[in-house]
Design a protein around this motif. Structure first.
Motif, mmCIF file in Angstrom:
data_model
loop_
_atom_site.group_PDB
_atom_site.id
_atom_site.type_symbol
_atom_site.label_atom_id
_atom_site.label_comp_id
_atom_site.label_asym_id
_atom_site.label_seq_id
_atom_site.Cartn_x
_atom_site.Cartn_y
_atom_site.Cartn_z
ATOM 1 N N HIS A 81 0.817 -1.289 -0.052
ATOM 2 C CA HIS A 81 -0.130 0.101 -0.041
ATOM 3 C C HIS A 81 1.090 1.506 -0.010
ATOM 4 N N VAL A 82 0.273 2.257 -0.463
ATOM 5 C CA VAL A 82 1.058 3.790 -0.416
ATOM 6 C C VAL A 82 0.083 4.634 0.545
ATOM 7 N N VAL A 83 0.742 5.559 1.172
ATOM 8 C CA VAL A 83 0.100 6.633 1.650
ATOM 9 C C VAL A 83 0.711 7.931 1.186
ATOM 10 N N HIS A 84 0.161 8.577 0.553
ATOM 11 C CA HIS A 84 0.966 9.720 0.087
ATOM 12 C C HIS A 84 0.536 11.076 0.626
ATOM 13 N N SER A 120 -0.180 -4.276 -5.032
ATOM 14 C CA SER A 120 -1.415 -5.087 -4.930
ATOM 15 C C SER A 120 -2.624 -4.537 -4.166
ATOM 16 N N GLY A 121 -2.158 -3.586 -3.402
ATOM 17 C CA GLY A 121 -3.168 -2.892 -2.352
ATOM 18 C C GLY A 121 -3.706 -1.466 -2.920
ATOM 19 N N LEU A 228 -7.386 2.174 3.405
ATOM 20 C CA LEU A 228 -6.489 0.974 3.035
ATOM 21 C C LEU A 228 -7.273 -0.511 3.075
ATOM 22 N N GLN A 229 -8.351 -0.444 3.881
ATOM 23 C CA GLN A 229 -9.059 -1.783 4.276
ATOM 24 C C GLN A 229 -10.445 -2.007 3.642
ATOM 25 N N GLU A 230 -11.152 -0.984 3.281
ATOM 26 C CA GLU A 230 -12.421 -0.856 2.950
ATOM 27 C C GLU A 230 -12.667 -0.706 1.364
ATOM 28 N N PRO A 231 -12.963 -1.716 0.709
ATOM 29 C CA PRO A 231 -13.454 -1.705 -0.506
ATOM 30 C C PRO A 231 -14.229 -0.713 -0.930
ATOM 31 N N LYS A 232 -15.267 -0.413 -0.231
ATOM 32 C CA LYS A 232 -16.346 0.500 -0.453
ATOM 33 C C LYS A 232 -15.708 1.853 -0.715
ATOM 34 N N THR A 233 -14.402 2.194 -0.427
ATOM 35 C CA THR A 233 -13.733 3.413 -0.805
ATOM 36 C C THR A 233 -13.112 3.622 -2.137
#
Length: 322
Positions: A81-84, A120-121, A228-233
């Protein structure tokens, strides 16, 4: 413990180890809290910064926007995952439109292009409410309102949002538009406000009607992890704000109560405030204090994120903790 249980445990542990989050701008005001929450949630964290400094975790050099794409791909090796977060923050007359565009848009675009190939995330991008509107807004702003940034900072952030959407057709990204963020060691206007609150003098702020949405730093970091965890977003843009907006007088009062002082606010007639604003050439600032910037985070809350209900309590607690 039987063999199957051992195998399942090992598999789950392996999956947990693979949750490696690259955080750009991790040494900043938001990044320091985000790292703490990510680690508490079981993620591994890799830091990247434009200006590397020794710290508790190794910090990688964030490439420049004009570096080859392979430099960004190398940065994302073994990253899930990436948080920018990295950016030139806040609107400032000393920063040119070109500088904002390079740091806040083009760098983001290159990172998104590499992320589309390598991760992949998810990529979570912290944009800004200024990508959607200026310093004031009539009514309650939400994501359905057409974006109309009024300065180079906001325009660069909005352009970066478009670059991410174009670069990541799998929609494995989320864009967050936070309002003004408060928390321990806040900088900018909130730091100035805290210094004003600390003065042992009455202040003529009680009658100023303009309301502002604020955002607790810890709640923003929780929103990032939620995305990062919720597909609804996935593939969505969200405003991030506390549930209740405050006037300037309410902010100062909360700070002073947290410091153990009385609020000591009083009202002045409008014509007196008008005269003071004219004498001090602060008419534009006075208009901002009289108008609102209230934002709704109901869309993000509908996906399961929990917003702070009462920022007054949070602000009082912050001041008591100093």
């Amino acid at each position: 413990m039987n063999k199957q249980v051992v195998q399942n445990f090992g598999h789950e542990t392996s999956l947990l180890r693979r949750k490696n989050v690259l955080v750009t701008g991790a040494s900043g005001f938001i990044g320091s809290e985000l790292i703490r929450q990510l680690e508490t949630s079981g993620y591994r964290v890799t830091q990247a910064s434009r200006n590397t400094r020794p710290g508790r975790l190794p910090v990688l050099q964030l490439p420049s926007f004009d570096d080859p794409l392979t430099a960004f791909e190398d940065l994302l090796e073994d990253v899930d995952h990436v948080v920018h977060l990295a950016a030139i923050h806040h609107a400032s007359a000393s920063v040119s439109a070109e500088e904002y565009h390079a740091a806040n848009c083009m760098l983001t675009a290159r990172l998104a292009q590499a992320a589309d190939k390598m991760i992949s995330g998810k990529l979570v991008f912290t944009s800004s409410i200024r990508a959607q509107c200026g310093g004031v807004f009539d009514g309650v702003i939400c994501e359905n309102d057409p974006p109309h940034p009024t300065d180079d900072y906001g325009r660069a952030k909005l352009a970066a949002e478009a670059e991410i959407a174009a670069a990541m057709p799998r929609r494995n990204y989320t864009i967050l538009r936070p309002v003004l963020v408060y928390g321990p060691a806040a900088t900018g206007n909130l730091a100035k406000l805290a210094r004003l609150a600390a003065l042992p003098v009455p202040l003529p702020l009680k009658s100023l009607p303009g309301r502002r949405s604020l955002l607790d730093r810890a709640a923003l970091c929780a929103a990032i992890i939620h995305c990062l965890q919720e597909p609804k977003t996935d593939g969505e843009v969200f405003i991030v704000a506390d549930q209740r907006s405050l006037t300037l007088g309410e902010m100062i009062s909360a700070m002073r109560r947290g410091m153990g002082h009385r609020p000591m606010l009083f009202s002045l007639p409008d014509h007196v405030l008008d005269l003071v604003a004219q004498i001090t050439a602060q008419n534009d600032r006075k208009q901002r204090l009289y108008r609102d910037l209230v934002a709704s985070s109901s869309k993000l809350q509908s996906t399961g994120w929990v917003a702070v209900e009462d920022p007054i309590r949070q602000i009082e607690s912050l001041q008591r903790g100093k």
